[in-house]
Design a protein around this motif. Structure first.
Motif, PDB file in Angstrom:
ATOM      1  N   TYR A  61       0.826  -1.244  -0.014  1.00  0.00           N
ATOM      2  CA  TYR A  61      -0.081   0.157  -0.031  1.00  0.00           C
ATOM      3  C   TYR A  61       0.870   1.518  -0.185  1.00  0.00           C
ATOM      4  N   ARG A  62       2.143   1.021   0.448  1.00  0.00           N
ATOM      5  CA  ARG A  62       2.896   2.624   0.378  1.00  0.00           C
ATOM      6  C   ARG A  62       3.033   3.059  -1.104  1.00  0.00           C
ATOM      7  N   PRO A  63       3.307   2.131  -2.093  1.00  0.00           N
ATOM      8  CA  PRO A  63       3.160   2.848  -3.428  1.00  0.00           C
ATOM      9  C   PRO A  63       2.269   3.548  -3.766  1.00  0.00           C
ATOM     10  N   TYR A  64       1.079   3.525  -3.356  1.00  0.00           N
ATOM     11  CA  TYR A  64      -0.051   4.148  -3.601  1.00  0.00           C
ATOM     12  C   TYR A  64      -0.053   5.681  -3.132  1.00  0.00           C
ATOM     13  N   VAL A  65       0.854   5.881  -2.396  1.00  0.00           N
ATOM     14  CA  VAL A  65       0.841   7.377  -1.646  1.00  0.00           C
ATOM     15  C   VAL A  65       1.359   8.347  -2.502  1.00  0.00           C
ATOM     16  N   PRO A  66       2.528   8.116  -3.043  1.00  0.00           N
ATOM     17  CA  PRO A  66       3.004   9.214  -4.128  1.00  0.00           C
ATOM     18  C   PRO A  66       2.095   9.404  -5.264  1.00  0.00           C
ATOM     19  N   VAL A  67       1.565   8.476  -5.750  1.00  0.00           N
ATOM     20  CA  VAL A  67       0.554   8.511  -6.909  1.00  0.00           C
ATOM     21  C   VAL A  67      -0.751   9.465  -6.529  1.00  0.00           C
ATOM     22  N   LEU A  68      -1.119   9.145  -5.257  1.00  0.00           N
ATOM     23  CA  LEU A  68      -2.621   9.864  -4.801  1.00  0.00           C
ATOM     24  C   LEU A  68      -1.945  11.341  -4.651  1.00  0.00           C
ATOM     25  N   LEU A  69      -0.970  11.471  -4.036  1.00  0.00           N
ATOM     26  CA  LEU A  69      -0.338  12.858  -3.867  1.00  0.00           C
ATOM     27  C   LEU A  69      -0.234  13.910  -5.082  1.00  0.00           C
ATOM     28  N   VAL A  71      -2.103  13.323  -7.487  1.00  0.00           N
ATOM     29  CA  VAL A  71      -3.364  13.880  -8.130  1.00  0.00           C
ATOM     30  C   VAL A  71      -3.821  14.826  -7.506  1.00  0.00           C
ATOM     31  N   TRP A  72      -3.453  14.902  -6.186  1.00  0.00           N
ATOM     32  CA  TRP A  72      -3.788  16.123  -5.083  1.00  0.00           C
ATOM     33  C   TRP A  72      -3.303  17.416  -5.467  1.00  0.00           C
ATOM     34  N   LEU A  73      -1.936  17.060  -6.000  1.00  0.00           N
ATOM     35  CA  LEU A  73      -0.972  18.286  -6.284  1.00  0.00           C
ATOM     36  C   LEU A  73      -1.427  18.917  -7.686  1.00  0.00           C
TER      37      LEU A  73
END
Length: 411
Positions: A61-69, A71-73
Motif C-alpha cells: 500500500y505504500r506505493p499508492y501514496v506518491p500516486v495519490l499525492l 493527483v492532489w497536487l
C-alpha cells in the motif's frame, strides 16, 4: 481586479454551478469520513500484526501514496492557474475545453481514490489481524485491477472531463509510436516521476501471484531484488519519453528533440549499473561499477536540471549568464523563479536515488525521496504549463498577424 473565470464555467447557469458545488463538498466530506474510519481501523489492527505482516502491508500500500499525492497536487496546480487567470487549457490544444476536468473535479477524483485505497488498506489489516490471510491477500489484487476504472467514475458522475480522452492519451503514452501532442508527453513526464512507486506496485503484484502472501523478501528470484523486472519498470517511463522524442524529431526535423531524447537516455545507465550490483562480486562493484553508477547519476542530474531551466521553463539563466531573460513571468517576481530553480537543482540530485535498485533496502529514505520527486514535479508543472501557454500565445499572435497581412494584400 479578479481574474477572469474560465469560459465554460461562466457559461453554466447559476443553479447548475451551485448544485455542482454542493455535490463537490458532499463528495469530499463523505470521502474524508471514509478515510477517517479507515485510518482508525488501520491504527488499531496494525498494532496486532507482527513485524513481517506490517512489512507486507507497507509493500502493498505504500506505493499508492506518491500516486495519490500527485493527483492532489495536480488539482492544486489547476486551482492556482484558475486563480491567476492562466489559460492552462490552451496549452493542451484541444478543441473542447470540457475534455479536461476542472480543479474541483480533480479534487473529487483524488478524494474518491484516497478513500478507496484507504479502505482497501484497512480491510487488508483487518482480515490479516483476524487470521483470514487469504481474504487479506485478495485486497491489493482487487484494488489494482479496479482502480483505473474507479478513477474515472467522478468524471462520469460530474459529466466534466472525458474518460475517453484520458484513455486515449494514456494509450498514446503506453504505445508512443505515433505523432505526439502536448497532452501525451506531459502525462509521460509525470509518469517518469512515478517510476519508483509504479515499480513497487509491480513488485507487490509479483509477490501476490508467485510467492506466499506474507513473503516480502522474495521467495523466488523473479520477485526479489535481483530481478531485472524491477530495472525494466523503473526504465519504462524513460523508454516511453525517449521514443516520443525520436518520433517528434521524425515529424518536425528539429534537433532539440534529439537532445531531449539523450536526456531521457541518461537514466538508463543509472538503472543498469545499480541493478548490476546484484549480479557482480562485491570487489567488482567497488572497483569500477560503483564509480560508473556515480558518474551516471552526475550526468543525469546535471543534464536534467539544465533542460528543466533552459528548455522546459525557458528562463534563459545559463544563456544570459545568470539573469532571467523571460520578461513575462506569470507567477510573481524573479526571486520566486530563482528559488524554484534552486529547489529543482537539489531535488534533481536526490531523485536519482529512486532509480537505484541497489538502494531499495533503505525503505524510509526511498519513500521520502519518492514523495519529494512528486513535489518537484508539482513545482515543475507550474512553469512548464506557463511556458507552453506562452508558446501558444506566440503562435496565435503570428497567425493573427499573418491573417491581417493576407487581408491587406487581398484589398
Amino acid at each position: 481586479g479578479k481574474p477572469r473565470r474560465m469560459a465554460f464555467h461562466a457559461s453554466l447557469p447559476i443553479t447548475t454551478r451551485r448544485k455542482s458545488a454542493v455535490r463537490y463538498h458532499v463528495d469530499v466530506m463523505v470521502s474524508s469520513a471514509v478515510v477517517g474510519v479507515a485510518l482508525w481501523v488501520m491504527q488499531v489492527r496494525l498494532q496486532e500484526l507482527d513485524p513481517e505482516q506490517r512489512k507486507a502491508w507497507k509493500m502493498h500500500y505504500r506505493p499508492y501514496v506518491p500516486v495519490l499525492l500527485m493527483v492532489w497536487l495536480w488539482s492544486a496546480n489547476l486551482s492556482v492557474f484558475d486563480r491567476l487567470g492562466l489559460k492552462w487549457r490552451e496549452a493542451f490544444r484541444i478543441p473542447n475545453e470540457n475534455l479536461l476536468p476542472s480543479a474541483n473535479t480533480t479534487r473529487r477524483v483524488a478524494a474518491f481514490l484516497t478513500a478507496v485505497v484507504a479502505s482497501s488498506a484497512a480491510a487488508y489489516a483487518y482480515f490479516l489481524a483476524g487470521g483470514w490471510t487469504w481474504m487479506a491477500g485478495y485486497q491489493p489484487l482487487i484494488l489494482i485491477l479496479c482502480l483505473p476504472s474507479l478513477a474515472i467514475l467522478p468524471c462520469v458522475v460530474e459529466k466534466q472531463g472525458s474518460p475517453a480522452f484520458f484513455a486515449q492519451t494514456l494509450r498514446k503514452c503506453i504505445l508512443p509510436f505515433q505523432s505526439v501532442q502536448f497532452a501525451e508527453f506531459f502525462l509521460a513526464d509525470v509518469y517518469t516521476s512515478l517510476a519508483k512507486p509504479i515499480s513497487d506496485l509491480e513488485r507487490s503484484m509479483c509477490h501476490l501471484m508467485f510467492d506466499p502472501i506474507m513473503e516480502t523478501e522474495g521467495a523466488t528470484s523473479f520477485c526479489g531484488n535481483k530481478s531485472w523486472m524491477l530495472a525494466w519498470w523503473l526504465a519504462c517511463p524513460y523508454v516511453i519519453r525517449f521514443i516520443q522524442c525520436i518520433w517528434m524529431f521524425v515529424d518536425h526535423r528539429e534537433r532539440v528533440h534529439l537532445f531531449n531524447a539523450v536526456k531521457y537516455s541518461t537514466a538508463f545507465p543509472v538503472i543498469f549499473f545499480s541493478q548490476l550490483k546484484y549480479h557482480l562480486p562485491e570487489e567488482s562493484w567497488l572497483h569500477w561499477c560503483h564509480l560508473a553508477w556515480l558518474t551516471s547519476v552526475l550526468v543525469n542530474s546535471i543534464y536534467s536540471f539544465y533542460w528543466d531551466v533552459e528548455r522546459d521553463w525557458e528562463l534563459g539563466i545559463f544563456a544570459s549568464g545568470g539573469s532571467i531573460t523571460q520578461n513575462r513571468l506569470h507567477f510573481g517576481t524573479e526571486k520566486l523563479y530563482y528559488s524554484a530553480t534552486l529547489i529543482n537543482a537539489l531535488l534533481r540530485t536526490s531523485w536519482t536515488y529512486k532509480l537505484s535498485t541497489h538502494l531499495r533496502h533503505n525503505e524510509t529514505t526511498n519513500f521520502t525521496v519518492a514523495l519529494l520527486e512528486v513535489v518537484r514535479r508539482f513545482q515543475w508543472i507550474f512553469f512548464r504549463v506557463e511556458t507552453e501557454c506562452r508558446r501558444v500565445t506566440t503562435i496565435q499572435t503570428k497567425d493573427h498577424q499573418l491573417t491581417g497581412l493576407m487581408s491587406d494584400h487581398s484589398l
